[in-house]
Design a protein around this motif. Structure first.
Motif, PDB file in Angstrom:
ATOM      1  N   LYS A  27       0.582  -1.213   0.050  1.00 29.97           N
ATOM      2  CA  LYS A  27      -0.046  -0.458  -0.694  1.00 29.97           C
ATOM      3  C   LYS A  27       0.976   1.236   0.036  1.00 29.97           C
ATOM      4  CE  LYS A  27      -1.174  -0.158   4.481  1.00 29.97           C
ATOM      5  NZ  LYS A  27       0.006   1.121   5.332  1.00 29.97           N
ATOM      6  N   SER A  45       0.480   7.721   7.096  1.00 30.73           N
ATOM      7  CA  SER A  45      -0.962   8.057   8.863  1.00 30.73           C
ATOM      8  C   SER A  45       0.653   6.671   9.479  1.00 30.73           C
ATOM      9  CB  SER A  45      -1.675   7.397   9.084  1.00 30.73           C
ATOM     10  OG  SER A  45      -2.427   6.600   8.369  1.00 30.73           O
ATOM     11  N   GLY A  46       0.914   5.854   8.904  1.00 32.01           N
ATOM     12  CA  GLY A  46       1.792   5.319   9.840  1.00 32.01           C
ATOM     13  C   GLY A  46       2.896   5.837  10.942  1.00 32.01           C
ATOM     14  N   TYR A  49       2.185   6.981  14.104  1.00 29.16           N
ATOM     15  CA  TYR A  49       2.097   6.427  15.334  1.00 29.16           C
ATOM     16  C   TYR A  49       3.662   5.733  15.818  1.00 29.16           C
ATOM     17  CZ  TYR A  49      -2.927   6.455  14.858  1.00 29.16           C
ATOM     18  OH  TYR A  49      -3.914   7.065  14.806  1.00 29.16           O
ATOM     19  N   GLY A 102       8.033  -0.330  13.712  1.00 32.50           N
ATOM     20  CA  GLY A 102       6.872  -0.570  13.723  1.00 32.50           C
ATOM     21  C   GLY A 102       5.609  -1.663  15.055  1.00 32.50           C
ATOM     22  N   ALA A 105       4.807   0.732  16.944  1.00 31.66           N
ATOM     23  CA  ALA A 105       3.955   1.564  16.602  1.00 31.66           C
ATOM     24  C   ALA A 105       2.402   1.560  17.065  1.00 31.66           C
ATOM     25  CB  ALA A 105       3.859   2.475  15.197  1.00 31.66           C
ATOM     26  N   SER A 106       2.756  -0.055  16.557  1.00 36.32           N
ATOM     27  CA  SER A 106       1.581  -0.835  16.557  1.00 36.32           C
ATOM     28  C   SER A 106       0.981  -0.779  18.276  1.00 36.32           C
ATOM     29  CB  SER A 106       1.524  -2.071  16.308  1.00 36.32           C
ATOM     30  OG  SER A 106       1.028  -3.160  16.736  1.00 36.32           O
ATOM     31  N   SER A 109      -0.699   2.371  19.212  1.00 34.14           N
ATOM     32  CA  SER A 109      -1.420   3.386  18.184  1.00 34.14           C
ATOM     33  C   SER A 109      -3.224   2.089  19.182  1.00 34.14           C
ATOM     34  CB  SER A 109      -1.300   2.648  17.282  1.00 34.14           C
ATOM     35  OG  SER A 109      -1.268   1.108  16.553  1.00 34.14           O
ATOM     36  N   ARG A 115      -5.408   8.406  19.215  1.00 36.07           N
ATOM     37  CA  ARG A 115      -6.015   8.220  17.886  1.00 36.07           C
ATOM     38  C   ARG A 115      -6.866   9.385  17.697  1.00 36.07           C
ATOM     39  NH1 ARG A 115      -4.846   3.753  16.005  1.00 36.07           N
ATOM     40  NH2 ARG A 115      -5.480   4.141  13.736  1.00 36.07           N
ATOM     41  N   GLY A 135      -2.816   4.075   4.848  1.00 35.06           N
ATOM     42  CA  GLY A 135      -2.841   3.476   6.822  1.00 35.06           C
ATOM     43  C   GLY A 135      -3.585   2.662   6.621  1.00 35.06           C
ATOM     44  N   ARG A 136      -4.384   2.063   8.273  1.00 32.13           N
ATOM     45  CA  ARG A 136      -5.077   1.378   8.387  1.00 32.13           C
ATOM     46  C   ARG A 136      -6.204   1.882   9.016  1.00 32.13           C
ATOM     47  NH1 ARG A 136      -0.806   0.181   8.455  1.00 32.13           N
ATOM     48  NH2 ARG A 136       0.343  -1.627   9.558  1.00 32.13           N
ATOM     49  N   ASP A 137      -6.882   3.118   8.822  1.00 35.31           N
ATOM     50  CA  ASP A 137      -8.640   3.871   9.855  1.00 35.31           C
ATOM     51  C   ASP A 137      -8.619   4.960   8.583  1.00 35.31           C
ATOM     52  OD1 ASP A 137      -6.773   5.383  10.574  1.00 35.31           O
ATOM     53  OD2 ASP A 137      -8.008   5.389  12.504  1.00 35.31           O
ATOM     54  N   MET A 138      -8.227   4.869   7.501  1.00 33.48           N
ATOM     55  CA  MET A 138      -8.125   6.236   6.178  1.00 33.48           C
ATOM     56  C   MET A 138      -9.777   5.771   5.710  1.00 33.48           C
ATOM     57  SD  MET A 138      -5.499   7.143   6.479  1.00 33.48           S
ATOM     58  CE  MET A 138      -5.136   7.414   8.841  1.00 33.48           C
ATOM     59  N   ARG A 193      -7.987  -4.048  17.546  1.00 33.27           N
ATOM     60  CA  ARG A 193      -7.874  -3.271  18.812  1.00 33.27           C
ATOM     61  C   ARG A 193      -9.328  -3.059  18.693  1.00 33.27           C
ATOM     62  NH1 ARG A 193      -4.298  -0.176  15.408  1.00 33.27           N
ATOM     63  NH2 ARG A 193      -5.370   1.240  13.825  1.00 33.27           N
TER      64      ARG A 193
HETATM   65  O1   DC Z   1       1.774   1.672   8.299  1.00 36.50           O
HETATM   66  P1   DC Z   1       3.122   1.355   9.363  1.00 36.50           P
HETATM   67  O2   DC Z   1       3.422  -0.403   8.652  1.00 36.50           O
HETATM   68  O3   DC Z   1       3.774   2.264   9.080  1.00 36.50           O
HETATM   69  O4   DC Z   1       1.598   1.082  10.581  1.00 36.50           O
HETATM   70  C1   DC Z   1       2.787   0.639  11.811  1.00 36.50           C
HETATM   71  C2   DC Z   1       1.728   1.063  13.115  1.00 36.50           C
HETATM   72  O5   DC Z   1       1.162   1.894  12.939  1.00 36.50           O
HETATM   73  C3   DC Z   1       0.084   0.166  12.809  1.00 36.50           C
HETATM   74  O6   DC Z   1       0.845  -1.807  12.353  1.00 36.50           O
HETATM   75  C4   DC Z   1      -0.594  -0.307  13.034  1.00 36.50           C
HETATM   76  C5   DC Z   1       0.125   1.581  13.442  1.00 36.50           C
HETATM   77  N1   DC Z   1      -1.559   3.023  12.753  1.00 36.50           N
HETATM   78  C6   DC Z   1      -2.612   2.306  12.635  1.00 36.50           C
HETATM   79  O7   DC Z   1      -2.825   1.797  14.217  1.00 36.50           O
HETATM   80  N2   DC Z   1      -3.261   3.671  12.258  1.00 36.50           N
HETATM   81  C7   DC Z   1      -3.134   3.983  11.438  1.00 36.50           C
HETATM   82  N3   DC Z   1      -4.149   4.640  10.237  1.00 36.50           N
HETATM   83  C8   DC Z   1      -1.632   4.098  10.748  1.00 36.50           C
HETATM   84  C9   DC Z   1      -0.791   3.230  11.517  1.00 36.50           C
END
Ligand code: DC
Length: 234
Positions: A27, A45-46, A49, A102, A105-106, A109, A115, A135-138, A193
Motif C-alpha cells: 500500500k 499515517s503510520g 504512530y 513498527g 507503533a502498533s 496506536s 488516536r 494507513g489502517r483507518d483512512m 483493537r
Molecule cells: O503502516 P505502518 O506499518 O507504518 O504502521 C505502523 C503501525 O501503526 C501499525 O502496525 C498500526 C499503526 N497504524 C494505525 O494504527 N493506524 C494507521 N492509520 C496507521 C498505522
C-alpha cells in the motif's frame, strides 16, 4: 463526495483517496506512486504512530502512561515533504522504518486518546489539489467520506517474503520465520483493537496482491482512481 478544504481554500473541495491495509501489502508503494502521478499530497499515517512509538522509547515513557503519550502526540511537529517525513524539521524516516519501530507503533496506536489527538492533524492534510492517505483507518474513520477507497492486502507469507527481500537488499541479516511471526503478531494486534481496527471500509475496493507484481497493482489502482475521481467530480 469530496471534503471541504481547510483554511483559505475552504470553498473548494479536496479529492481524497484512502488506501488501507496491513504492513507489507504494497500500500505504501501504491500510495506514493499514486500521489506522484496525480500530483497529490501524501499522508503516511503510520509514520505518525511510528514517531510516537520512537518518542516514547527515546524518552523512556511506559506504554501504560497514556497521559504522557497523549502529551507527546499533541506536541509532535511532523511534516511530510513529498514522501519524506520530518520531525521538528529533521528527517526521521530512517529511524522509524525499522521492524522494532513498527512494533512500537502498533503498541501505542490502540490508545483511543492518542488516536483522537492525531485525528484533526490528519484531516488537515486534505489540501488541494488532493490527498492520498495511507494507513489502517483512512477509509473507515479519518476520511470516511473519501472519494475512492482501497484495501490492499496480501497473505502474511507473501508479505514476509517481500520484507525479507527488501531487508536483505539493504544488507540486513534477517530471519524469514521471525519476520513472518512478527507480521502475524502485528496483524492480530491491529485487527483486534477496540478503536479503529484494521478492516476494509464497506465501500472499499479490496485488492489482494499476493500473486501480483506491485507495478500491476499501481496500474490497476490508478485506472480505478481516474474513474472514481471522474465520477465524483461529475
Ligand atoms: O503502516 P505502518 O506499518 O507504518 O504502521 C505502523 C503501525 O501503526 C501499525 O502496525 C498500526 C499503526 N497504524 C494505525 O494504527 N493506524 C494507521 N492509520 C496507521 C498505522
Amino acid at each position: 463526495m469530496s471534503l471541504p478544504a481547510p483554511g483559505p481554500e475552504r470553498t473548494a473541495t479536496v479529492p481524497v483517496i484512502a488506501i488501507d491495509g496491513p504492513g507489507g501489502s504494497g500500500k505504501g508503494t501504491v500510495s506514493t506512486a499514486l500521489a506522484a502521478e496525480l500530483g497529490f499530497h501524501y499522508l503516511d499515517s503510520g509514520a505518525l504512530y511510528r514517531i510516537l512509538g520512537y518518542l516514547a522509547w527515546a524518552n523512556n515513557v511506559a506504554l501504560s502512561d497514556e497521559k504522557t503519550l497523549v502529551r507527546l502526540s499533541a506536541g509532535m511537529q511532523v511534516e511530510f515533504r513529498k514522501t519524506e517525513v520530518f520531525l521538528d524539521g529533521r528527517p526521521i524516516g530512517d529511524v522509524i522504518r525499522t521492524e522494532e519501530a513498527g512494533k512500537r507503533a502498533s503498541l501505542v496506536s490502540p490508545i483511543p486518546a492518542v488516536r483522537e489527538t492525531l485525528l484533526g492533524w490528519q484531516r488537515n492534510q486534505a489540501r488541494l489539489p488532493g490527498l492520498v492517505a495511507d494507513g489502517r483507518d483512512m477509509g473507515t474513520v479519518v476520511f470516511a467520506q473519501a472519494d475512492c477507497k482501497f484495501f490492499i492486502t496480501a497473505s502474511a507469507r507473501a508479505r514476509a517474503e517481500r520484507r525479507f527481500k527488501q531487508l536483505r537488499e539493504k544488507g540486513f541479516n534477517v530471519n524469514i520465520l521471525q519476520l513472518f511471526e512478527e507480521i502475524r503478531e502485528r496483524d492480530a494486534r491491529d485487527e483486534n483493537r477496540a478503536v479503529s481496527p484494521l478492516k476494509p471500509a464497506e465501500d472499499a475496493v479490496i485488492l489482494d496482491t499476493t500473486n501480483l507484481e506491485i507495478q500491476e497493482v499501481v496500474v490497476e489502482v490508478l485506472d480505478r482512481v481516474k474513474r472514481c475521481l471522474g465520477d465524483s467530480s461529475g
